[in-house]
Write a protein that holds these residues in place. Sequence first.
Motif, PDB file in Angstrom:
ATOM      1  N   GLY A 134     -24.085  35.119 -46.540  1.00 36.75           N
ATOM      2  CA  GLY A 134     -24.171  36.574 -46.577  1.00 36.75           C
ATOM      3  C   GLY A 134     -22.829  37.278 -46.528  1.00 36.75           C
ATOM      4  O   GLY A 134     -22.755  38.493 -46.725  1.00 36.75           O
ATOM      5  N   SER A 135     -21.748  36.554 -46.259  1.00 32.84           N
ATOM      6  CA  SER A 135     -20.429  37.174 -46.218  1.00 32.84           C
ATOM      7  C   SER A 135     -19.986  37.572 -47.622  1.00 32.84           C
ATOM      8  O   SER A 135     -20.421  36.993 -48.615  1.00 32.84           O
ATOM      9  CB  SER A 135     -19.408  36.231 -45.580  1.00 32.84           C
ATOM     10  N   ILE A 136     -19.110  38.565 -47.690  1.00 32.19           N
ATOM     11  CA  ILE A 136     -18.652  39.113 -48.958  1.00 32.19           C
ATOM     12  C   ILE A 136     -17.160  38.838 -49.120  1.00 32.19           C
ATOM     13  O   ILE A 136     -16.388  38.916 -48.163  1.00 32.19           O
ATOM     14  CB  ILE A 136     -18.910  40.628 -49.018  1.00 32.19           C
ATOM     15  N   SER A 137     -16.752  38.535 -50.334  1.00 30.50           N
ATOM     16  CA  SER A 137     -15.336  38.337 -50.608  1.00 30.50           C
ATOM     17  C   SER A 137     -15.002  38.883 -51.996  1.00 30.50           C
ATOM     18  O   SER A 137     -15.881  39.061 -52.840  1.00 30.50           O
ATOM     19  CB  SER A 137     -14.960  36.856 -50.513  1.00 30.50           C
ATOM     20  N   SER A 154     -11.707  37.263 -47.990  1.00 32.11           N
ATOM     21  CA  SER A 154     -12.875  37.698 -47.227  1.00 32.11           C
ATOM     22  C   SER A 154     -12.787  39.183 -46.893  1.00 32.11           C
ATOM     23  O   SER A 154     -11.690  39.749 -46.787  1.00 32.11           O
ATOM     24  CB  SER A 154     -12.991  36.900 -45.930  1.00 32.11           C
ATOM     25  N   GLN A 155     -13.944  39.819 -46.706  1.00 36.46           N
ATOM     26  CA  GLN A 155     -13.979  41.245 -46.415  1.00 36.46           C
ATOM     27  C   GLN A 155     -13.124  41.605 -45.207  1.00 36.46           C
ATOM     28  O   GLN A 155     -12.473  42.652 -45.181  1.00 36.46           O
ATOM     29  CB  GLN A 155     -15.430  41.685 -46.190  1.00 36.46           C
ATOM     30  N   SER A 156     -13.080  40.747 -44.210  1.00 38.35           N
ATOM     31  CA  SER A 156     -12.291  41.020 -43.004  1.00 38.35           C
ATOM     32  C   SER A 156     -10.796  41.026 -43.279  1.00 38.35           C
ATOM     33  O   SER A 156     -10.010  41.501 -42.454  1.00 38.35           O
ATOM     34  CB  SER A 156     -12.602  39.977 -41.931  1.00 38.35           C
ATOM     35  N   ASP A 157     -10.371  40.527 -44.451  1.00 39.74           N
ATOM     36  CA  ASP A 157      -8.947  40.464 -44.795  1.00 39.74           C
ATOM     37  C   ASP A 157      -8.560  41.433 -45.913  1.00 39.74           C
ATOM     38  O   ASP A 157      -7.427  41.386 -46.391  1.00 39.74           O
ATOM     39  CB  ASP A 157      -8.577  39.037 -45.220  1.00 39.74           C
ATOM     40  N   TRP A 158      -9.474  42.316 -46.344  1.00 43.26           N
ATOM     41  CA  TRP A 158      -9.126  43.289 -47.371  1.00 43.26           C
ATOM     42  C   TRP A 158      -7.999  44.172 -46.866  1.00 43.26           C
ATOM     43  O   TRP A 158      -8.002  44.598 -45.697  1.00 43.26           O
ATOM     44  CB  TRP A 158     -10.339  44.110 -47.764  1.00 43.26           C
ATOM     45  N   THR A 166     -15.191  49.912 -39.724  1.00 36.42           N
ATOM     46  CA  THR A 166     -14.154  49.903 -38.687  1.00 36.42           C
ATOM     47  C   THR A 166     -12.844  50.525 -39.147  1.00 36.42           C
ATOM     48  O   THR A 166     -11.957  50.744 -38.322  1.00 36.42           O
ATOM     49  CB  THR A 166     -13.862  48.460 -38.232  1.00 36.42           C
ATOM     50  N   THR A 167     -12.703  50.798 -40.449  1.00 35.54           N
ATOM     51  CA  THR A 167     -11.418  51.282 -40.960  1.00 35.54           C
ATOM     52  C   THR A 167     -11.530  52.734 -41.413  1.00 35.54           C
ATOM     53  O   THR A 167     -12.529  53.401 -41.172  1.00 35.54           O
ATOM     54  CB  THR A 167     -10.893  50.370 -42.074  1.00 35.54           C
ATOM     55  N   LEU A 168     -10.507  53.229 -42.085  1.00 33.42           N
ATOM     56  CA  LEU A 168     -10.318  54.662 -42.274  1.00 33.42           C
ATOM     57  C   LEU A 168     -11.500  55.383 -42.894  1.00 33.42           C
ATOM     58  O   LEU A 168     -11.872  56.476 -42.476  1.00 33.42           O
ATOM     59  CB  LEU A 168      -9.059  54.894 -43.109  1.00 33.42           C
ATOM     60  N   SER A 169     -12.128  54.816 -43.896  1.00 34.09           N
ATOM     61  CA  SER A 169     -13.237  55.506 -44.562  1.00 34.09           C
ATOM     62  C   SER A 169     -14.450  55.641 -43.657  1.00 34.09           C
ATOM     63  O   SER A 169     -15.256  56.563 -43.812  1.00 34.09           O
ATOM     64  CB  SER A 169     -13.645  54.753 -45.831  1.00 34.09           C
ATOM     65  N   GLY A 170     -14.630  54.695 -42.721  1.00 34.90           N
ATOM     66  CA  GLY A 170     -15.805  54.690 -41.856  1.00 34.90           C
ATOM     67  C   GLY A 170     -17.057  54.186 -42.546  1.00 34.90           C
ATOM     68  O   GLY A 170     -18.136  54.167 -41.941  1.00 34.90           O
ATOM     69  N   ILE A 171     -16.940  53.755 -43.791  1.00 41.79           N
ATOM     70  CA  ILE A 171     -18.099  53.313 -44.571  1.00 41.79           C
ATOM     71  C   ILE A 171     -18.366  51.832 -44.329  1.00 41.79           C
ATOM     72  O   ILE A 171     -17.443  51.013 -44.311  1.00 41.79           O
ATOM     73  CB  ILE A 171     -17.872  53.572 -46.068  1.00 41.79           C
ATOM     74  N   ASN A 172     -19.639  51.500 -44.160  1.00 39.58           N
ATOM     75  CA  ASN A 172     -20.070  50.113 -43.974  1.00 39.58           C
ATOM     76  C   ASN A 172     -20.989  49.751 -45.135  1.00 39.58           C
ATOM     77  O   ASN A 172     -22.111  50.249 -45.221  1.00 39.58           O
ATOM     78  CB  ASN A 172     -20.796  49.961 -42.634  1.00 39.58           C
ATOM     79  N   LEU A 173     -20.517  48.921 -46.057  1.00 34.38           N
ATOM     80  CA  LEU A 173     -21.307  48.560 -47.235  1.00 34.38           C
ATOM     81  C   LEU A 173     -22.471  47.645 -46.859  1.00 34.38           C
ATOM     82  O   LEU A 173     -22.308  46.694 -46.097  1.00 34.38           O
ATOM     83  CB  LEU A 173     -20.430  47.867 -48.271  1.00 34.38           C
ATOM     84  N   CYS A 206     -10.536  49.048 -51.782  1.00 35.79           N
ATOM     85  CA  CYS A 206     -10.595  48.261 -50.553  1.00 35.79           C
ATOM     86  C   CYS A 206      -9.566  47.125 -50.534  1.00 35.79           C
ATOM     87  O   CYS A 206      -9.170  46.683 -49.456  1.00 35.79           O
ATOM     88  CB  CYS A 206     -11.997  47.700 -50.344  1.00 35.79           C
ATOM     89  N   HIS A 207      -9.126  46.655 -51.711  1.00 33.62           N
ATOM     90  CA  HIS A 207      -8.158  45.555 -51.726  1.00 33.62           C
ATOM     91  C   HIS A 207      -7.378  45.591 -53.031  1.00 33.62           C
ATOM     92  O   HIS A 207      -7.901  45.966 -54.079  1.00 33.62           O
ATOM     93  CB  HIS A 207      -8.859  44.201 -51.608  1.00 33.62           C
ATOM     94  N   GLU A 208      -6.097  45.207 -52.944  1.00 30.99           N
ATOM     95  CA  GLU A 208      -5.296  45.064 -54.145  1.00 30.99           C
ATOM     96  C   GLU A 208      -4.563  43.726 -54.122  1.00 30.99           C
ATOM     97  O   GLU A 208      -4.155  43.238 -53.072  1.00 30.99           O
ATOM     98  CB  GLU A 208      -4.312  46.223 -54.300  1.00 30.99           C
ATOM     99  N   PHE A 209      -4.455  43.137 -55.308  1.00 27.39           N
ATOM    100  CA  PHE A 209      -3.693  41.911 -55.516  1.00 27.39           C
ATOM    101  C   PHE A 209      -2.391  42.303 -56.208  1.00 27.39           C
ATOM    102  O   PHE A 209      -2.417  42.869 -57.303  1.00 27.39           O
ATOM    103  CB  PHE A 209      -4.456  40.928 -56.403  1.00 27.39           C
TER     104      PHE A 209
END
Length: 268
Positions: A134-137, A154-158, A166-173, A206-209
């Motif tokens: 169920g984890s997202i990456s 992983s989502q926890s490392d975005w 938990t972060t600035l947007s406050g949104i939980n997908l 949410c993430h950039e490479f």
Amino acid sequence: MCADRYGNIGNCGVSTGAGGGGYDAFGRSRTSEPFTLADYSHQYGINPEILDKISGAGSTVEHLTNKACVSIGVTTGASDYAIHQTRMYHHYMPGKSQYALSSFNFQAARENTIKRTGYFDERNGVFVQQNGNGSISLVKRDYISGIASDTSVSQSDWNLDKLDGTTLSGINLDFTKTQLFATDFQWLGVGRIRCGFVVGGSLIYCHEFNHSNVEQYVYWSHPSLPIRCEVRNTATAVGISSMQQICSTVLSEGGYEESGSEFSVGIT
């Protein structure tokens, strides 16, 4: 006038330079006139511009008329998969921001089954992935070595917004609900890839490479890629697992003009 990384004009509490949703991958202010390379929907049936690739007796790609989507599913076989992929490999133009959007619903997760959607094929690309637990990456795939290699984050490392509340947007997908995945990129071999989701009408990255001044080689062998959805078993599973593909599009931002020599043929 400035924009934060969530694309909110006038909100400069977060200093991101050209990182906001109001700007394309090259830092140019987004306008309402992107050039559509292709778009895909399932209002009336299976889109003929999309191919099915199926392995396993229980693997299916089925149109759901009232839900205007395609259900992509597999059953229990250890190597079963179902893929729904566009015929078109969308032409990338150097110096233009390539922008892809895909709406989907991963639905419930299942052990030993992964689900993917994004801008990718067997060798290159970027996609969002639901793992068997169920984890997202977010995953960047490359073929630099001659073998497909996935870099999974992983989502926890975005690194922009974890979108876990938990972060600035406050949104939980919630990936059992419909989501709209967005990605844009500079290629030129060594540019940047950004990934995000559209929530409440706002594009939130949410993430950039990043690759320039980081990598030794190009980050993709080939930037002209298809839209693809995939459900794949990694081991023997129990029951049926599926995801829904709804709608998608690929855009060239900053215009589009073919370059090179022109040829024609005539019949007298």
